[in-house]
Design a protein around this motif. Structure first.
Motif, PDB file in Angstrom:
ATOM      1  N   ARG A 360      20.629  32.816  37.637  1.00 15.89           N
ATOM      2  CA  ARG A 360      21.474  31.700  37.222  1.00 15.89           C
ATOM      3  C   ARG A 360      22.756  32.261  36.623  1.00 15.89           C
ATOM      4  N   ASN A 361      23.872  31.663  36.975  1.00 16.70           N
ATOM      5  CA  ASN A 361      25.130  32.239  36.542  1.00 16.70           C
ATOM      6  C   ASN A 361      26.255  31.201  36.564  1.00 16.70           C
ATOM      7  N   LYS A 362      27.365  31.591  35.948  1.00 10.21           N
ATOM      8  CA  LYS A 362      28.578  30.767  35.974  1.00 10.21           C
ATOM      9  C   LYS A 362      29.687  31.506  36.710  1.00 10.21           C
ATOM     10  N   ARG A 363      29.308  32.301  37.692  1.00 10.27           N
ATOM     11  CA  ARG A 363      30.271  33.157  38.378  1.00 10.27           C
ATOM     12  C   ARG A 363      31.410  32.356  39.004  1.00 10.27           C
ATOM     13  N   TRP A 364      31.101  31.216  39.596  1.00 13.60           N
ATOM     14  CA  TRP A 364      32.157  30.443  40.261  1.00 13.60           C
ATOM     15  C   TRP A 364      33.191  29.962  39.252  1.00 13.60           C
ATOM     16  N   LEU A 365      32.731  29.603  38.052  1.00 16.36           N
ATOM     17  CA  LEU A 365      33.631  29.125  37.021  1.00 16.36           C
ATOM     18  C   LEU A 365      34.467  30.276  36.452  1.00 16.36           C
ATOM     19  N   ILE A 366      33.821  31.433  36.293  1.00 17.38           N
ATOM     20  CA  ILE A 366      34.533  32.616  35.820  1.00 17.38           C
ATOM     21  C   ILE A 366      35.583  33.024  36.853  1.00 17.38           C
ATOM     22  N   GLY A 367      35.198  32.938  38.135  1.00 18.22           N
ATOM     23  CA  GLY A 367      36.138  33.258  39.202  1.00 18.22           C
ATOM     24  C   GLY A 367      37.337  32.328  39.218  1.00 18.22           C
ATOM     25  N   LEU A 368      37.095  31.073  38.928  1.00 16.99           N
ATOM     26  CA  LEU A 368      38.186  30.094  38.860  1.00 16.99           C
ATOM     27  C   LEU A 368      39.142  30.446  37.730  1.00 16.99           C
ATOM     28  N   GLY A 369      38.567  30.843  36.605  1.00 20.06           N
ATOM     29  CA  GLY A 369      39.393  31.250  35.476  1.00 20.06           C
ATOM     30  C   GLY A 369      40.203  32.494  35.791  1.00 20.06           C
ATOM     31  N   ALA A 370      39.575  33.456  36.486  1.00 28.03           N
ATOM     32  CA  ALA A 370      40.267  34.687  36.865  1.00 28.03           C
ATOM     33  C   ALA A 370      41.418  34.388  37.823  1.00 28.03           C
ATOM     34  N   TYR A 371      41.189  33.466  38.741  1.00 29.70           N
ATOM     35  CA  TYR A 371      42.244  33.075  39.678  1.00 29.70           C
ATOM     36  C   TYR A 371      43.421  32.459  38.934  1.00 29.70           C
ATOM     37  N   ALA A 372      43.113  31.621  37.953  1.00 26.00           N
ATOM     38  CA  ALA A 372      44.170  30.982  37.171  1.00 26.00           C
ATOM     39  C   ALA A 372      44.970  32.026  36.393  1.00 26.00           C
ATOM     40  N   MET A 373      44.281  33.020  35.840  1.00 24.79           N
ATOM     41  CA  MET A 373      44.964  34.085  35.091  1.00 24.79           C
ATOM     42  C   MET A 373      45.890  34.885  36.002  1.00 24.79           C
ATOM     43  N   SER A 374      45.426  35.153  37.212  1.00 21.66           N
ATOM     44  CA  SER A 374      46.264  35.873  38.174  1.00 21.66           C
ATOM     45  C   SER A 374      47.458  35.026  38.593  1.00 21.66           C
ATOM     46  N   LEU A 375      47.218  33.740  38.779  1.00 23.72           N
ATOM     47  CA  LEU A 375      48.264  32.828  39.224  1.00 23.72           C
ATOM     48  C   LEU A 375      49.398  32.748  38.213  1.00 23.72           C
ATOM     49  N   PHE A 376      49.044  32.798  36.928  1.00 20.12           N
ATOM     50  CA  PHE A 376      50.046  32.668  35.871  1.00 20.12           C
ATOM     51  C   PHE A 376      50.492  34.022  35.309  1.00 20.12           C
ATOM     52  N   GLY A 377      50.128  35.105  36.002  1.00 20.08           N
ATOM     53  CA  GLY A 377      50.589  36.427  35.600  1.00 20.08           C
ATOM     54  C   GLY A 377      49.920  36.988  34.367  1.00 20.08           C
ATOM     55  N   MET A 378      48.792  36.402  33.957  1.00 16.77           N
ATOM     56  CA  MET A 378      48.074  36.901  32.778  1.00 16.77           C
ATOM     57  C   MET A 378      47.177  38.073  33.137  1.00 16.77           C
ATOM     58  N   GLU A 379      46.859  38.212  34.395  1.00 12.03           N
ATOM     59  CA  GLU A 379      46.067  39.340  34.906  1.00 12.03           C
ATOM     60  C   GLU A 379      46.731  39.819  36.189  1.00 12.03           C
ATOM     61  N   ARG A 380      47.243  41.045  36.181  1.00 10.80           N
ATOM     62  CA  ARG A 380      47.972  41.559  37.343  1.00 10.80           C
ATOM     63  C   ARG A 380      47.160  42.530  38.183  1.00 10.80           C
ATOM     64  N   ARG A 381      46.037  42.978  37.655  1.00 10.05           N
ATOM     65  CA  ARG A 381      45.200  43.868  38.454  1.00 10.05           C
ATOM     66  C   ARG A 381      44.513  43.081  39.576  1.00 10.05           C
ATOM     67  N   LEU A 382      44.228  43.768  40.660  1.00  5.96           N
ATOM     68  CA  LEU A 382      43.505  43.127  41.755  1.00  5.96           C
ATOM     69  C   LEU A 382      42.095  42.812  41.275  1.00  5.96           C
ATOM     70  N   TYR A 383      41.701  41.572  41.419  1.00  7.61           N
ATOM     71  CA  TYR A 383      40.463  41.091  40.798  1.00  7.61           C
ATOM     72  C   TYR A 383      39.552  40.507  41.871  1.00  7.61           C
ATOM     73  N   ARG A 384      38.395  41.156  42.075  1.00  4.27           N
ATOM     74  CA  ARG A 384      37.414  40.579  42.991  1.00  4.27           C
ATOM     75  C   ARG A 384      36.031  41.167  42.766  1.00  4.27           C
TER      76      ARG A 384
END
Length: 384
Positions: A360-384
């Motif tokens: 059981r996990n919240k991976r999809w929600l964490i992934g959504l948050g990571a995408y948002a951080m990348s979109l707004f320049g808060m995370e610039r490293r390649l994330y996957r």
């Protein structure tokens, strides 16, 4: 143009040493991987360690001083005894002029060298140290549960203890600034999730693993969910995370030499070797059971930032950092410390590999948050 790699055929980046052990890696027409392309296009143009970085560093220092006025300390720094956190403490105290509290979490796996480094740093900087000791019986139970879960990331229990206790302490004491050693210089290549880099403290997954394989209640073990400290602590409580190493010239070799000369601090053979468990997990368990070498990401970061040549990295990756005899001894040590027989740990090692998504996990929600951080320049490293 970047093309998807054919993972049925081995391929290695022609600029760094990331390869198709990352099943989602892609290469462009030059043979450069997407990590290198991302560094050149996304990280490098936005990474300033010149006068622009220094100006921002000192501006933030003034904000932290104002926020912490009248308190015993104005920020908190989690220190492991390794290079990144140790150099961060040096920058915070000696360059920024802050009054940091050095915070250490003892999860039962410190090397003597790490303990010695922390003591020398604290004495040399003239700062206070607070050490939180995790209940060993609960720590041990969670670590055995994660071994039995057969997931790649066996450092989740330790990482959870470290981050949860740090943020919990900061919240309880009203600390507004958490200063961390995260940086582009040695960590611009973030290893992929399939290598075990699960993105943050997923309380749902941790508790599910423990419910299936644990033997004792986790009454005192700290678990602060990623969304609690990423969203609630930051936006509701106003807690800020600051990474000073991204604003100063941070060259691994030079930083090690400075710390050794100033404080008698001793460098490690490789990244994360300050923890005896992490050293075993990254140097033995992960590459031999799962076929993943975190050193590839570590060396790739140094190649991209001009601190290591590709030939040097290829030479290092061609052999283990530690001898076979030493690693065999560490296998026995880890088994005994966790109250497992060597045969029991070997049986787990030979078991069927799984991923965190098998629980059981919240991976999809964490992934959504990571995408948002990348979109707004808060995370610039390649994330996957």
């Amino acid at each position: 143009m970047t093309t998807t790699s054919n993972i049925s055929e081995y391929q290695i980046c022609q600029n760094c040493i990331m390869d198709t052990s990352d099943s989602n890696i892609t290469f462009d027409e030059r043979g450069w991987c997407d990590y290198c392309c991302n560094f050149e296009s996304n990280i490098k143009p936005n990474w300033h360690t010149d006068e622009r970085g220094h100006r921002k560093l000192m501006e933030t220092a003034e904000k932290i001083k104002r926020q912490g006025k009248g308190r015993d300390f104005d920020c908190i720094i989690g220190v492991s005894g390794g290079l990144d956190s140790s150099y961060t403490a040096y920058i915070a105290k000696e360059v920024m002029g802050l009054r940091p509290l050095i915070f250490h979490v003892d999860a039962g796996w410190n090397t003597d060298q790490a303990v010695g480094n922390i003591e020398k740093l604290v004495d040399g900087l003239g700062v206070d140290l607070y050490t939180e000791v995790i209940n060993w019986e609960e720590m041990k139970d969670l670590q055995v549960a994660f071994f039995k879960s057969q997931v790649a990331n066996q450092d989740i229990p330790q990482d959870t203890a470290f981050f949860s206790m740090l943020y919990k302490f900061a919240r309880e004491h009203g600390v507004k600034y958490v200063v961390t050693g995260g940086n582009y210089s040695t960590e611009c290549c973030r290893e992929p999730e399939e290598w075990g880099a699960y993105p943050g403290n997923d309380e749902m997954m941790i508790r599910d693993v423990h419910a299936r394989f644990g033997q004792r209640p986790l009454k005192t073990f700290p678990i602060v969910d990623i969304f609690t400290y990423k969203i609630f602590y930051r936006y509701a409580l106003g807690m800020k995370v600051f990474k000073p190493l991204d604003l100063v010239p941070f060259i691994k070799r030079d930083a090690e030499a400075l710390l050794e000369e100033r404080f008698g601090w001793k460098k490690f053979l490789h990244k994360h070797h300050e923890s005896r468990f992490t050293r075993f997990y990254e140097d033995y368990w992960l590459p031999r059971k799962f076929g993943f070498e975190k050193r590839r990401g570590h060396f790739a970061s140094l190649i991209m930032t001009g601190q290591m040549t590709r030939d040097e990295a290829l030479d290092r990756i061609s052999r283990p950092e530690l001898s076979e005899e030493f690693l065999k001894g560490e296998f026995e040590y880890v088994a005994n410390k966790l109250d497992l027989s060597v045969d029991e740990l070997q049986q787990i090692f030979e078991g069927e590999n799984k991923t965190c998504l098998d629980y059981r996990n919240k991976r999809w929600l964490i992934g959504l948050g990571a995408y948002a951080m990348s979109l707004f320049g808060m995370e610039r490293r390649l994330y996957r």
